[in-house]
Enzyme design. Structure first.
Site, PDB file in Angstrom:
ATOM      1  N   ASP A   1      -3.744   3.064  14.473  1.00 26.06           N
ATOM      2  CA  ASP A   1      -2.910   3.616  13.411  1.00 26.06           C
ATOM      3  C   ASP A   1      -3.428   5.005  13.082  1.00 26.06           C
ATOM      4  O   ASP A   1      -4.244   5.567  13.829  1.00 26.06           O
ATOM      5  CB  ASP A   1      -2.864   2.696  12.187  1.00 26.06           C
TER       6      ASP A   1
ATOM      7  N   ARG B   1       0.840  -1.197   0.000  1.00 27.69           N
ATOM      8  CA  ARG B   1       0.000   0.000   0.000  1.00 27.69           C
ATOM      9  C   ARG B   1       0.873   1.245   0.000  1.00 27.69           C
ATOM     10  O   ARG B   1       1.543   1.551   0.983  1.00 27.69           O
ATOM     11  CB  ARG B   1      -0.933   0.021   1.218  1.00 27.69           C
TER      12      ARG B   1
END
Length: 574
Positions: free
Chosen positions: A477, A195
């Site tokens: 996160d 990603r």
């Protein structure tokens, strides 16, 4: 939206910002790159194998070819948000009705991707990559985005780590524990996805024609350049594979499709070799799912429910709507109507187009010192994954290796075949109103405190170079920290009266300031005075508090915080 140059508008050199000198010695080479390419980060000897003249020239070509289109779509985002701030609500585009109602299909799924029932995610750190590839999960998504702090060392070392993983030579020695990590020849290695960062994040350490480059083009460009030949040597249909984050419109998917074609043509790779799964993690994108798949149809590997960023985007999109105040983040679960509708529409859309519909992240982590609490956490994961597989998802995400077996057992028991793309969900009818229905719940002082405590601690870790942090038995996160930030901002902006208090308490600047101070005291008590003093907690509180209390909401927490981790070498040139 701030431009890449706006983010870096104030002086960033170590001396001008009063920063201590970087302890890492700077190494420079006399080799010259294409005109206009400059590296302003430390180039250690081990970095030179990925920061080659050829690789950086390839990245520069991508930047010159696509930077204008990226800047255009970022401006479109800002224009759209201005409309939402003025009262508009996202919806389906009447101009693309034919795409939504057509009978087209995406390209066939490669054999290696037919079964993706459990995927694990994590940053591009060396030990993490080894453990994830050995974990027994079907897929590992190696992350340059929300779970990685984008320090220069993290990013370049991440490219080295991925190259070694692709070539299956990756090893890691933990000298402190006298332990060695390597790929297990017995275990079937997870399929690797990468990603890159979102369109909005710059990379200050590489300049093309005097300007910082889009970080996503560095992440994609270096990885593709160095690894495409290895994938082709393995066998046809083996990759490379990507996850694409934070898109808001099909025009952004069209850029990625063009980037893929440009890169494949430039390096002699057959078109369609790249496959990408798009994270549907913004509210505007849920109305564009068919169109996104259509733009990427030759490169598509489906869509994923990026649930945490989606909640963040829901709040951010409606930040100017006082009648749309979201309750405590802990109460906004996947059974809320707007989230249930989003997942069902995603499954229906993907299966109609012949691609995977991936479920969302289980943020829980094992609790080793409390068996009862651990069983409760595992039960939550089990229930969440059962809901997903019964809804028709083809796979799901976990954040910790300790939860892979739990998720795998649920999917194995309910999905004996490789996937559920035959489940068309023709029973689903989702309207625009379904997708923007307000979640039900309370707004409490406990929620305000938790947002503040989690946001500060996450940002402190991020400033220190760690982008994925276990806090209060959840893996946090950037996405979950963003929920904390924008929710605090929304409650303050609209002077919310908190629920459950005997005397009405309104969220004011004074209240939020006091909460920040009091939660800092609690954080110090929890982490200890030594760790608190040596960490970045005070700076994190300053940044987080400033963003929560700003008159205008910052687009992204990490975009504003990025300047605090940049270490530029002003005159470096390879």
């Amino acid at each position: 939206m701030a431009s890449l140059m706006d983010v870096l508008s104030e002086p960033l050199g170590m001396k001008s910002r009063g920063m201590a000198a970087d302890r890492t010695r700077l190494y420079f080479s006399s080799r010259q790159f294409a005109e206009g390419v400059r590296v302003r980060g430390a180039v250690l000897p081990e970095f030179e194998s990925v920061l080659t003249a050829e690789a950086l020239s390839f990245v520069a070509d991508l930047v010159r070819s696509f930077r204008p289109r990226i800047e255009y779509v970022l401006q479109c985002r800002a224009d759209d948000q201005a409309r939402y701030d003025a009262g508009d609500v996202p919806g389906f585009d009447s101009a693309t009705r034919e795409i939504r109602e057509g009978n087209w299909k995406c390209a066939l799924t490669p054999t290696v991707l037919e079964d993706r029932r459990v995927e694990i995610t994590g940053p591009v750190e060396r030990k993490m990559i080894i453990n994830a590839l050995n974990s027994g999960a079907r897929v590992f998504m190696a992350d340059f985005e929300d779970s990685l702090s984008p320090t220069w060392t993290n990013l370049v070392q991440g490219q080295i780590n991925l190259r070694d993983a692709v070539n299956r030579t990756i090893e890691y020695e933990d000298k402190a524990r006298n332990k060695r990590y390597a790929l297990d020849p017995i275990v079937k290695m997870a399929t690797l996805f990468v990603r890159p960062r979102g369109w909005h994040l710059p990379e200050a350490h590489i300049e093309v024609d005097g300007r910082p480059i889009p970080g996503c083009l560095m992440d994609f460009g270096l990885y593709f350049f160095h690894n495409h030949a290895s994938f082709r040597a393995q066998h046809s249909g083996s990759g490379p594979f990507f996850y694409l984050p934070k898109m808001q419109h099909a025009r952004e998917a069209a850029i990625w499709n063009a980037v893929f074609n440009h890169a494949q043509d430039a390096l002699g790779v057959p078109r369609g070799s790249i496959k990408a799964t798009v994270l549907i993690e913004t509210l505007p994108a849920v109305f564009q799912m068919n169109e996104i798949l259509y733009e990427l149809r030759d490169h598509s590997a489906g869509l994923n429910c990026g649930r945490w960023d989606y909640i963040f985007s829901f709040i951010k999109t409606f930040k100017g709507h006082p009648q749309r105040i979201v309750p405590d983040r802990g109460q906004v679960g996947m059974t809320q109507h707007f989230l249930k509708s989003y997942t069902e529409l995603l499954i229906q859309t993907c299966h109609k187009r012949g691609v995977h519909a991936m479920g969302g992240m289980a943020a829980q982590i094992p609790i080793k010192d409390n068996p009862a609490a651990n069983e409760a956490a595992v039960a939550k994961v089990r229930g969440d994954k059962l809901r997903e597989v019964r809804a028709g998802h083809d796979g799901t995400w976990v954040a910790h290796p300790g939860l892979i077996n739990t998720a795998m057992e649920v999917f194995d028991a309910n999905m004996p075949q490789a996937n559920q793309m035959h489940v068309m969900r023709e029973d689903v009818t989702v309207t625009e109103e379904d997708l923007v229905m307000m979640p039900v719940g309370k707004r409490t002082i406990q929620g305000l405190r938790e947002n503040t405590r989690v946001g500060i601690q996450y940002l402190a870790a991020w400033l220190a170079g760690t982008g994925s942090v276990p806090l209060y038995n959840l893996m946090e996160d950037a996405a979950t920290a963003e929920i904390s930030r924008v929710q605090n901002w929304q409650w303050l902006q609209h002077q919310v009266v908190l629920d459950g208090e005997s005397v009405p308490i309104r969220v004011t600047l004074e209240l939020l300031s006091r909460v920040v101070e009091e939660e800092m005291v609690r954080i110090e008590q929890e982490v200890g005075s030594a760790k608190f003093a040596s960490g970045h907690f005070k700076k994190a509180a300053m940044i987080f508090g400033k963003q929560c209390m700003a008159k205008k909401m910052d687009e992204f927490l990490t975009l504003g915080a990025y300047k605090h981790i940049v270490r530029l070498a002003p005159e470096s040139r390879l």
